[in-house]
Design a protein around this motif. Sequence first.
Motif, short mmCIF file in Angstrom:
data_model
loop_
_atom_site.label_atom_id
_atom_site.label_comp_id
_atom_site.label_asym_id
_atom_site.label_seq_id
_atom_site.Cartn_x
_atom_site.Cartn_y
_atom_site.Cartn_z
N ALA A 127 43.95 -36.63 -43.56
CA ALA A 127 45.34 -36.90 -43.92
C ALA A 127 46.07 -37.37 -42.66
CB ALA A 127 46.01 -35.66 -44.50
N ASN A 128 46.05 -38.68 -42.46
CA ASN A 128 46.56 -39.25 -41.21
C ASN A 128 47.86 -40.03 -41.40
OD1 ASN A 128 46.09 -40.30 -38.32
ND2 ASN A 128 46.20 -42.19 -39.50
N ALA A 129 48.24 -40.30 -42.65
CA ALA A 129 49.44 -41.11 -42.89
C ALA A 129 50.69 -40.41 -42.35
CB ALA A 129 49.59 -41.37 -44.39
N GLY A 130 51.58 -41.19 -41.78
CA GLY A 130 52.82 -40.63 -41.27
C GLY A 130 53.59 -41.67 -40.48
N GLY A 131 54.79 -41.33 -40.12
CA GLY A 131 55.60 -42.23 -39.32
C GLY A 131 56.88 -41.55 -38.88
N ALA A 132 57.25 -41.76 -37.63
CA ALA A 132 58.42 -41.06 -37.08
C ALA A 132 59.69 -41.89 -37.23
CB ALA A 132 58.18 -40.74 -35.61
N TYR A 133 60.73 -41.23 -37.68
CA TYR A 133 62.08 -41.79 -37.60
C TYR A 133 62.80 -40.95 -36.56
CZ TYR A 133 66.84 -43.17 -38.81
OH TYR A 133 68.13 -43.63 -38.75
N GLY A 202 66.44 -35.82 -30.66
CA GLY A 202 66.07 -37.11 -31.22
C GLY A 202 64.90 -37.06 -32.18
N TYR A 203 64.20 -35.92 -32.23
CA TYR A 203 63.07 -35.79 -33.14
C TYR A 203 63.34 -34.80 -34.28
CZ TYR A 203 59.91 -38.66 -30.35
OH TYR A 203 59.31 -39.73 -29.72
N SER A 204 64.59 -34.43 -34.46
CA SER A 204 64.91 -33.46 -35.51
C SER A 204 64.61 -33.95 -36.93
CB SER A 204 66.36 -32.99 -35.40
OG SER A 204 67.23 -34.09 -35.33
N PRO A 205 64.66 -35.27 -37.22
CA PRO A 205 64.26 -35.68 -38.57
C PRO A 205 62.75 -35.62 -38.79
CG PRO A 205 65.73 -37.30 -37.54
CD PRO A 205 65.25 -36.38 -36.47
N PRO A 256 52.04 -50.02 -33.82
CA PRO A 256 53.17 -50.55 -34.58
C PRO A 256 54.15 -49.45 -34.98
CG PRO A 256 51.13 -51.54 -35.36
CD PRO A 256 50.75 -50.46 -34.40
N GLY A 257 53.63 -48.24 -35.21
CA GLY A 257 54.50 -47.13 -35.56
C GLY A 257 55.47 -46.79 -34.44
N LEU A 258 54.99 -46.85 -33.18
CA LEU A 258 55.87 -46.57 -32.03
C LEU A 258 56.94 -47.65 -31.92
CD1 LEU A 258 56.53 -44.89 -29.51
CD2 LEU A 258 54.92 -46.33 -28.24
N ASP A 259 56.55 -48.90 -32.14
CA ASP A 259 57.54 -49.98 -32.09
C ASP A 259 58.64 -49.75 -33.11
OD1 ASP A 259 55.97 -51.19 -30.16
OD2 ASP A 259 54.93 -52.48 -31.58
N ASN A 262 60.92 -46.81 -32.07
CA ASN A 262 61.83 -47.10 -30.96
C ASN A 262 63.07 -47.87 -31.38
OD1 ASN A 262 60.34 -45.79 -28.99
ND2 ASN A 262 59.14 -47.60 -28.45
N LYS A 263 63.07 -48.40 -32.60
CA LYS A 263 64.25 -49.15 -33.08
C LYS A 263 65.47 -48.25 -33.24
CE LYS A 263 61.50 -52.59 -35.60
NZ LYS A 263 61.12 -53.10 -36.96
N THR A 264 65.23 -46.98 -33.55
CA THR A 264 66.36 -46.05 -33.76
C THR A 264 66.40 -44.92 -32.73
OG1 THR A 264 65.01 -44.73 -35.30
CG2 THR A 264 66.38 -46.48 -36.25
N LYS A 265 65.42 -44.86 -31.87
CA LYS A 265 65.31 -43.73 -30.95
C LYS A 265 66.51 -43.67 -30.00
CE LYS A 265 61.28 -42.61 -29.52
NZ LYS A 265 59.96 -42.70 -28.87
N PRO A 266 67.17 -42.53 -29.90
CA PRO A 266 68.31 -42.40 -28.98
C PRO A 266 67.88 -42.56 -27.53
CG PRO A 266 68.28 -40.62 -30.60
CD PRO A 266 66.97 -41.32 -30.71
#
Length: 359
Positions: A127-133, A202-205, A256-259, A262-266
């Motif tokens: 189970a590897n799917a995921g993505g950070a906002y 910045g990682y609370s969501p 690509p996930g990091l890119d 970083n679009k919303t990262k404080p």
Amino acid sequence: MALGLFWATVSLVVFLLISTADMLGYLKPKNHFDVDGKTVVVTGGSQGMGRALGKLLAQRGANVVIVARDRQKLEAALKYISAAAKDVEKQRFHYISADVTKSEENIRIVEEVTSWNNGNSPDVVWANAGGAYSELFIDTPVELMRSQMDLNYFAAAYLAHATLRSWLRPASTKQTSEAAAAVAPRHFIITSSVVCFVGLAGYSPYAPAKSALRSLADSLRSEVRLYNGYRRANPSKGPAADVEIHCVTPGTIFSPGLDNENKTKPAVTHILEESDPRQTEDEAATAAIKGLERGGYLITTQWLGSLLRAGMLGGVPRNAVFMDTMKAWLTPVIWLFMQPDLEGKVLRWGEKNEVKLPQ
């Protein structure tokens, strides 16, 4: 007193010798994650660490099924993965387009893979799917909080539920005690993140879902022993194989996930992690698989994650008793300096910069 000092010195020397031998690779255990000829499912397999995992598993002789939503990316990733096959004539590759945030889709994934695998359940499910906002909590829309939990927690939980219900059914053929003991265990692997060990502005969501994954893995690791024990005592009635649970916690990966993250990262989050080690997709995937091959349960992929893990083990089993013990002794001392530094950076940012307040 002299005798006590003598034995303390002897113990320390033995401890250091064993630790050194372990670090140098002289204490090589057997491969606990031999995937040659096995069928492995990887969600989030069309890009990033998932695609790298698929390639490494193909190199080790596995039949690989990758899962994601975008068919075009899946087709390209499958071509990339299959090109790395150890034996092109024997290995098979497949992709499934699915939305893993839906419980029924995870059931379909398990059923489709089983059908594709000649009626046999997959041997490994990752189970590897995921993505950070990444955003400050009060600036995060509430619908994004839910979607982060759906993608980063429920997707894995749904897949675990569907997979374990398939794996833990009574075996279709009766087994003797000897035959049951010879069957290799099945592996369910969850990709969490180092943010499950430490909270950062910045990682609370994102971090709560990844922390929940670690807790889920801890609980499942305990629960599957119930079925493993029943199977060993009742080989003619129990499941076909034992089940092992693992949790992998990578850090920052160039992907690509990091890119997108970083679009919303404080800006303050960038400062907090500016000195963190970074890995390529292949480096993180290689470290994860090597940890599985060593028989690890809670697996990190780089040195900082390893130290953070050591300070948070609690009742979690040790992957390497001596090294984990040494790191556990060292980590509280490191945190005496690291914690004030992290908190100070956040405080100073607030003092020196305009901070958006809710209206």
